[in-house]
Design a protein around this motif. Structure first.
Motif, PDB file in Angstrom:
ATOM      1  N   SER A  76      -4.643 -41.555 -55.781  1.00  0.00           N
ATOM      2  CA  SER A  76      -5.737 -42.139 -55.010  1.00  0.00           C
ATOM      3  C   SER A  76      -5.802 -41.591 -53.590  1.00  0.00           C
ATOM      4  CB  SER A  76      -5.572 -43.660 -54.959  1.00  0.00           C
ATOM      5  OG  SER A  76      -4.377 -44.015 -54.301  1.00  0.00           O
ATOM      6  N   GLY A  77      -6.948 -41.835 -52.944  1.00  0.00           N
ATOM      7  CA  GLY A  77      -7.087 -41.499 -51.544  1.00  0.00           C
ATOM      8  C   GLY A  77      -6.271 -42.457 -50.687  1.00  0.00           C
ATOM      9  N   PRO A  78      -6.356 -42.314 -49.363  1.00  0.00           N
ATOM     10  CA  PRO A  78      -7.286 -41.428 -48.666  1.00  0.00           C
ATOM     11  C   PRO A  78      -6.946 -39.958 -48.843  1.00  0.00           C
ATOM     12  CG  PRO A  78      -5.737 -42.405 -47.119  1.00  0.00           C
ATOM     13  CD  PRO A  78      -5.492 -43.073 -48.429  1.00  0.00           C
ATOM     14  N   TYR A  79      -7.994 -39.123 -48.715  1.00  0.00           N
ATOM     15  CA  TYR A  79      -7.847 -37.691 -48.839  1.00  0.00           C
ATOM     16  C   TYR A  79      -7.789 -37.076 -47.432  1.00  0.00           C
ATOM     17  CZ  TYR A  79      -9.370 -39.134 -53.465  1.00  0.00           C
ATOM     18  OH  TYR A  79      -9.476 -39.774 -54.677  1.00  0.00           O
ATOM     19  N   GLY A  80      -8.014 -35.814 -47.328  1.00  0.00           N
ATOM     20  CA  GLY A  80      -7.973 -35.153 -46.038  1.00  0.00           C
ATOM     21  C   GLY A  80      -6.850 -34.134 -45.971  1.00  0.00           C
ATOM     22  N   LEU A  81      -7.003 -33.150 -45.097  1.00  0.00           N
ATOM     23  CA  LEU A  81      -6.065 -32.031 -45.027  1.00  0.00           C
ATOM     24  C   LEU A  81      -4.678 -32.485 -44.577  1.00  0.00           C
ATOM     25  CD1 LEU A  81      -8.374 -29.235 -43.568  1.00  0.00           C
ATOM     26  CD2 LEU A  81      -8.094 -30.004 -45.934  1.00  0.00           C
ATOM     27  N   ALA A  82      -4.620 -33.419 -43.630  1.00  0.00           N
ATOM     28  CA  ALA A  82      -3.316 -33.913 -43.190  1.00  0.00           C
ATOM     29  C   ALA A  82      -2.601 -34.654 -44.318  1.00  0.00           C
ATOM     30  CB  ALA A  82      -3.481 -34.821 -41.977  1.00  0.00           C
ATOM     31  N   ARG A  83      -3.357 -35.389 -45.135  1.00  0.00           N
ATOM     32  CA  ARG A  83      -2.771 -36.079 -46.275  1.00  0.00           C
ATOM     33  C   ARG A  83      -2.180 -35.069 -47.267  1.00  0.00           C
ATOM     34  NH1 ARG A  83      -0.054 -40.127 -47.193  1.00  0.00           N
ATOM     35  NH2 ARG A  83       1.266 -38.395 -47.864  1.00  0.00           N
ATOM     36  N   HIS A  84      -2.908 -33.995 -47.528  1.00  0.00           N
ATOM     37  CA  HIS A  84      -2.380 -32.956 -48.416  1.00  0.00           C
ATOM     38  C   HIS A  84      -1.129 -32.306 -47.814  1.00  0.00           C
ATOM     39  CE1 HIS A  84      -5.749 -33.377 -51.069  1.00  0.00           C
ATOM     40  NE2 HIS A  84      -6.633 -32.915 -50.192  1.00  0.00           N
ATOM     41  N   ALA A  85      -1.146 -32.068 -46.504  1.00  0.00           N
ATOM     42  CA  ALA A  85       0.023 -31.481 -45.847  1.00  0.00           C
ATOM     43  C   ALA A  85       1.242 -32.383 -46.001  1.00  0.00           C
ATOM     44  CB  ALA A  85      -0.278 -31.228 -44.372  1.00  0.00           C
ATOM     45  N   ASP A  86       1.024 -33.678 -45.859  1.00  0.00           N
ATOM     46  CA  ASP A  86       2.131 -34.614 -46.028  1.00  0.00           C
ATOM     47  C   ASP A  86       2.593 -34.656 -47.482  1.00  0.00           C
ATOM     48  OD1 ASP A  86       1.887 -35.106 -43.336  1.00  0.00           O
ATOM     49  OD2 ASP A  86       0.938 -37.077 -43.569  1.00  0.00           O
ATOM     50  N   ASP A  87       1.680 -34.464 -48.424  1.00  0.00           N
ATOM     51  CA  ASP A  87       2.072 -34.383 -49.834  1.00  0.00           C
ATOM     52  C   ASP A  87       2.934 -33.146 -50.091  1.00  0.00           C
ATOM     53  OD1 ASP A  87       0.673 -36.699 -50.418  1.00  0.00           O
ATOM     54  OD2 ASP A  87      -1.054 -35.660 -51.305  1.00  0.00           O
ATOM     55  N   VAL A  88       2.559 -32.016 -49.497  1.00  0.00           N
ATOM     56  CA  VAL A  88       3.375 -30.803 -49.645  1.00  0.00           C
ATOM     57  C   VAL A  88       4.762 -31.039 -49.050  1.00  0.00           C
ATOM     58  CG1 VAL A  88       3.612 -28.380 -48.965  1.00  0.00           C
ATOM     59  CG2 VAL A  88       1.384 -29.257 -49.700  1.00  0.00           C
ATOM     60  N   ALA A  89       4.817 -31.700 -47.907  1.00  0.00           N
ATOM     61  CA  ALA A  89       6.106 -32.031 -47.301  1.00  0.00           C
ATOM     62  C   ALA A  89       6.919 -32.950 -48.207  1.00  0.00           C
ATOM     63  CB  ALA A  89       5.888 -32.680 -45.938  1.00  0.00           C
ATOM     64  N   ALA A  90       6.245 -33.906 -48.854  1.00  0.00           N
ATOM     65  CA  ALA A  90       6.936 -34.806 -49.775  1.00  0.00           C
ATOM     66  C   ALA A  90       7.521 -34.040 -50.950  1.00  0.00           C
ATOM     67  CB  ALA A  90       5.972 -35.887 -50.274  1.00  0.00           C
ATOM     68  N   LEU A  91       6.796 -33.037 -51.433  1.00  0.00           N
ATOM     69  CA  LEU A  91       7.287 -32.179 -52.516  1.00  0.00           C
ATOM     70  C   LEU A  91       8.545 -31.429 -52.076  1.00  0.00           C
ATOM     71  CD1 LEU A  91       7.181 -30.370 -55.067  1.00  0.00           C
ATOM     72  CD2 LEU A  91       5.357 -29.080 -53.958  1.00  0.00           C
ATOM     73  N   ILE A  92       8.495 -30.809 -50.911  1.00  0.00           N
ATOM     74  CA  ILE A  92       9.642 -30.054 -50.409  1.00  0.00           C
ATOM     75  C   ILE A  92      10.847 -30.977 -50.222  1.00  0.00           C
ATOM     76  CG2 ILE A  92      10.509 -28.714 -48.446  1.00  0.00           C
ATOM     77  CD1 ILE A  92       7.614 -27.694 -48.061  1.00  0.00           C
ATOM     78  N   THR A  93      10.596 -32.170 -49.711  1.00  0.00           N
ATOM     79  CA  THR A  93      11.674 -33.125 -49.469  1.00  0.00           C
ATOM     80  C   THR A  93      12.249 -33.662 -50.776  1.00  0.00           C
ATOM     81  OG1 THR A  93      10.679 -33.768 -47.363  1.00  0.00           O
ATOM     82  CG2 THR A  93      12.256 -35.305 -48.343  1.00  0.00           C
ATOM     83  N   ALA A  94      11.380 -34.028 -51.711  1.00  0.00           N
ATOM     84  CA  ALA A  94      11.839 -34.614 -52.976  1.00  0.00           C
ATOM     85  C   ALA A  94      12.714 -33.656 -53.766  1.00  0.00           C
ATOM     86  CB  ALA A  94      10.634 -35.037 -53.821  1.00  0.00           C
ATOM     87  N   LEU A  95      12.408 -32.366 -53.683  1.00  0.00           N
ATOM     88  CA  LEU A  95      13.178 -31.369 -54.429  1.00  0.00           C
ATOM     89  C   LEU A  95      14.288 -30.758 -53.592  1.00  0.00           C
ATOM     90  CD1 LEU A  95      10.277 -29.641 -56.404  1.00  0.00           C
ATOM     91  CD2 LEU A  95      11.746 -31.546 -57.093  1.00  0.00           C
ATOM     92  N   ASP A  96      14.467 -31.270 -52.359  1.00  0.00           N
ATOM     93  CA  ASP A  96      15.553 -30.852 -51.479  1.00  0.00           C
ATOM     94  C   ASP A  96      15.572 -29.329 -51.307  1.00  0.00           C
ATOM     95  OD1 ASP A  96      17.701 -31.294 -49.779  1.00  0.00           O
ATOM     96  OD2 ASP A  96      19.189 -31.177 -51.395  1.00  0.00           O
ATOM     97  N   LEU A  97      14.413 -28.790 -50.961  1.00  0.00           N
ATOM     98  CA  LEU A  97      14.268 -27.337 -50.875  1.00  0.00           C
ATOM     99  C   LEU A  97      14.713 -26.773 -49.532  1.00  0.00           C
ATOM    100  CD1 LEU A  97      10.762 -26.947 -52.565  1.00  0.00           C
ATOM    101  CD2 LEU A  97      13.028 -26.762 -53.624  1.00  0.00           C
TER     102      LEU A  97
END
Length: 305
Positions: A76-97
């Motif tokens: 779900s939203g909210p959407y927006g470029l900053a939200r996507h950036a935070d999602d990418v950060a969450a991916l990097i963090t979750a996989l301990d990259l």
């Protein structure tokens, strides 16, 4: 070794509002680097198929479907470029990259630059492909008109339904930037976007997400500033032709020079000849240029071609 582009692993990462779907093409060497790849405004993670093939196991490639698209369309939203950036950060963090190379295409380039600015400890270097550099709209021009003109069929399909998968295939085969290069891989990428049941199949892209994100690509000050505030080195590649394979591309050497990019941040800016906005990812010349940038740091100074 030839990496299979059509059979990546699939995983999910929890983010606010749901689980983000992520495609993973693993490296052959456990010690190889990991790269996170961010797709464009109405695309999905399979857009990186040719880059995955040409990496050939020399790095692990992770390509999320951004929220509101592909297998992440229910996030779900909210959407927006900053939200996507935070999602990418969450991916990097979750996989301990740890600090990671991030590459983004089109809208994904703005998201990539924002990820580096908002989460500098998670991003080691960025590669920006036909995006991330913002120019002001001409006076009196409306953002919705620009989005319709620039995205064309990619945006129009969001309000359409299709009786079967072949009809959706035929729709994309008529796209001037797709048809000439049609392949099993492009077919799989476009079919990944299709959801619902016949005879009312439709694009997975959530219209609100595309509208919000598109307006921010054109107008958001934080997104526009990101490429000028990179905390790490970045490299920019741009296509010779546009989204409809037209001669008027998004960028050219003169416009890039006018953008005033800091050569200490954007250490290389380069035209990729004989590519359009899409084939810069999946054509031979484009994907190879992207892979070369991903596998090693660019030159020490600017190279605006």
């Amino acid at each position: 070794m030839s990496q299979s582009p059509l059979h990546p692993e699939e995983l999910t990462v929890p983010v606010p509002g749901g689980d983000l779907a992520v495609l993973r093409w693993p490296a052959t060497d456990p010690g190889a680097p990991t790269i996170v790849a961010v797709h464009g405004i109405t695309a999905n993670g399979l857009a990186w198929f040719e880059v995955a093939r040409r990496l050939a196991g020399r790095a692990t490639l992770l390509a999320p479907d951004l929220r509101g698209r592909g297998a992440s369309h229910t996030v779900s939203g909210p959407y927006g470029l900053a939200r996507h950036a935070d999602d990418v950060a969450a991916l990097i963090t979750a996989l301990d990259l740890g600090p990671t190379v991030v590459v983004g295409h089109s809208m994904g380039a703005w998201v990539t630059a924002l990820t580096a600015v908002r989460h500098p400890d998670l991003v080691s270097r960025v590669v920006l492909v036909d995006g991330a550099v913002t120019f002001p709209l001409p006076e009196g021009v409306r953002e919705e008109d620009v989005l319709a003109a620039v995205l064309g069929p990619a945006l129009a399909r969001l309000s359409m339904t299709f009786p079967d998968r072949q009809a959706y295939r035929a729709f994309w085969q008529q796209h001037p930037a797709f048809g000439a290069d049609w392949s099993d891989e492009i077919d799989a990428y476009t079919q990944r976007d299709l959801i619902g049941t016949a005879p009312e199949l439709r694009s997975s892209c959530v219209l609100e997400a595309v509208q919000v994100d598109g307006a921010q690509v054109l107008l958001d000050q934080e997104a526009a500033a990101a490429v000028h505030r990179l905390p790490c080195t970045g490299e920019l590649l741009w296509a010779e032709r546009g989204l409809l394979d037209e001669s008027q591309a998004l960028y050219d050497g003169k416009r890039i020079a006018m953008a005033g990019l800091d050569p200490a941040r954007v250490v290389a800016a380069e035209l990729v000849p004989d590519t359009n906005h899409y084939s810069i990812l999946w054509g031979r010349a484009g994907a190879e240029a992207v892979v070369q940038r991903l596998l090693g740091p660019g030159p020490a100074g600017p190279s605006i071609g």
